[in-house]
Write an enzyme that holds these catalytic residues in place. Structure first.
Site, PDB file in Angstrom:
ATOM      1  N   CYS A 143      46.549  35.613  44.589  1.00 31.08           N
ATOM      2  CA  CYS A 143      44.890  36.465  44.182  1.00 31.08           C
ATOM      3  C   CYS A 143      44.166  36.091  44.590  1.00 31.08           C
ATOM      4  O   CYS A 143      43.597  37.331  45.069  1.00 31.08           O
ATOM      5  CB  CYS A 143      45.188  36.047  41.901  1.00 31.08           C
ATOM      6  SG  CYS A 143      43.651  37.221  41.505  1.00 31.08           S
ATOM      7  N   GLU A 181      51.505  40.904  42.347  1.00 30.25           N
ATOM      8  CA  GLU A 181      49.723  41.698  42.681  1.00 30.25           C
ATOM      9  C   GLU A 181      50.330  43.025  43.321  1.00 30.25           C
ATOM     10  O   GLU A 181      49.373  44.131  42.602  1.00 30.25           O
ATOM     11  CB  GLU A 181      49.815  40.697  44.040  1.00 30.25           C
ATOM     12  CG  GLU A 181      48.856  40.107  43.972  1.00 30.25           C
ATOM     13  CD  GLU A 181      47.007  40.443  43.228  1.00 30.25           C
ATOM     14  OE1 GLU A 181      47.121  41.421  42.658  1.00 30.25           O
ATOM     15  OE2 GLU A 181      46.534  39.213  42.119  1.00 30.25           O
ATOM     16  N   ASP A 196      42.536  43.145  34.378  1.00 31.08           N
ATOM     17  CA  ASP A 196      42.497  41.721  35.670  1.00 31.08           C
ATOM     18  C   ASP A 196      41.142  40.711  34.466  1.00 31.08           C
ATOM     19  O   ASP A 196      41.625  40.214  34.373  1.00 31.08           O
ATOM     20  CB  ASP A 196      41.396  43.039  36.393  1.00 31.08           C
ATOM     21  CG  ASP A 196      41.978  41.658  37.826  1.00 31.08           C
ATOM     22  OD1 ASP A 196      42.664  41.000  37.797  1.00 31.08           O
ATOM     23  OD2 ASP A 196      40.740  41.372  37.583  1.00 31.08           O
ATOM     24  N   TYR A 209      34.373  41.915  46.798  1.00 36.59           N
ATOM     25  CA  TYR A 209      35.494  41.271  47.182  1.00 36.59           C
ATOM     26  C   TYR A 209      35.413  40.589  49.401  1.00 36.59           C
ATOM     27  O   TYR A 209      36.651  39.372  49.140  1.00 36.59           O
ATOM     28  CB  TYR A 209      36.812  41.648  46.768  1.00 36.59           C
ATOM     29  CG  TYR A 209      37.026  41.512  45.688  1.00 36.59           C
ATOM     30  CD1 TYR A 209      37.441  40.467  44.980  1.00 36.59           C
ATOM     31  CD2 TYR A 209      37.040  42.905  44.364  1.00 36.59           C
ATOM     32  CE1 TYR A 209      38.158  40.064  44.009  1.00 36.59           C
ATOM     33  CE2 TYR A 209      37.087  42.176  43.097  1.00 36.59           C
ATOM     34  CZ  TYR A 209      37.488  41.075  42.603  1.00 36.59           C
ATOM     35  OH  TYR A 209      37.681  40.664  41.513  1.00 36.59           O
TER      36      TYR A 209
END
Length: 225
Positions: free
Chosen positions: A135, A207, A44, A165
């Site tokens: 994303c 994803e 990532d 997140y």
């Protein structure tokens, strides 16, 4: 109904499937193998370098100064907020910054980022936003879902990931992308909207492939020895 509201109806089933993925379930309950998380972390990190490049393309293709400033803010948020989080995590997993920088992207990482960069270069500003939207939006979707769920994680670092997140700051980051998408799609034909929807759907599948890549600690199918 806005374009992104219609779009969400299309991609929600795909994003819902992320929640049942072994990697995400392991993050949620704290049982994820740390080697898998470390693989995700490094992949990532190199992914985010290309993601920031997309926002830079967006700044170059912006149609007004406010939009250019927004893309600059998004690039800054990626290069600092998200990548700083990765560097901080790396230290806690005994991964040096040098190791992060030297990470070779896996085949899924290359395929995913190449697709986004290709679509961003092909069209106008609307293509750039469509390429980056999944994303940011899906990570916020996952973070909020896991933060709301009743879970008994025993891994402080994974809980920190979830809170990152699900945070107000990252939610605002995602909202900026949604507002941009709705702004640039006003007055677009059904054919144009369908083309943009297809980009978001395909990046949603990518994803899922990225979670698979992390879960299986994949690099390349036929490694060079």
């Amino acid at each position: 109904m806005t374009f992104t509201e219609q779009l969400f109806q299309r991609v929600e089933p795909i994003w819902e499937s992320y929640l049942g993925h072994p990697f995400i379930k392991g993050l949620s309950d704290g049982t994820l193998d740390e080697e898998k998380f470390k693989h995700w972390l490094k992949q990532d990190y190199v992914y985010l370098i290309e993601y920031a490049r997309l926002f830079s393309i967006g700044a170059a293709k912006s149609t007004d100064l406010n939009m250019m400033m927004t893309f600059a803010d998004l690039a800054n948020g990626t290069l600092h907020t998200e990548m700083d989080l990765h560097r901080g995590y790396a230290k806690q997993f005994y991964i040096s910054e040098e190791e992060l920088e030297q990470t070779e992207p896996a085949q899924t990482t290359v395929a995913y980022t190449s697709y986004m960069l290709n679509k961003a270069q092909q069209g106008g500003i609307e293509n750039v936003i469509a390429a980056v939207l999944t994303c940011t939006w899906s990570y916020n979707y996952i973070g909020l879902k896991l933060a709301e769920a009743e879970r008994h994680t025993h891994h402080a670092l994974y809980d920190e990931w979830i809170q990152m997140y699900a945070s107000e700051e990252f939610t605002e980051f995602k909202d900026m992308c949604i507002e941009l998408m709705d702004s640039v799609t006003e007055g677009k034909s059904e054919e144009e909207l369908k083309r943009l929807e297809d980009i978001v759907v395909k990046t949603s599948y990518y994803e899922y492939m990225f979670w698979d890549m992390a879960e299986n600690i994949e690099t390349w199918t036929t490694p060079i020895k």
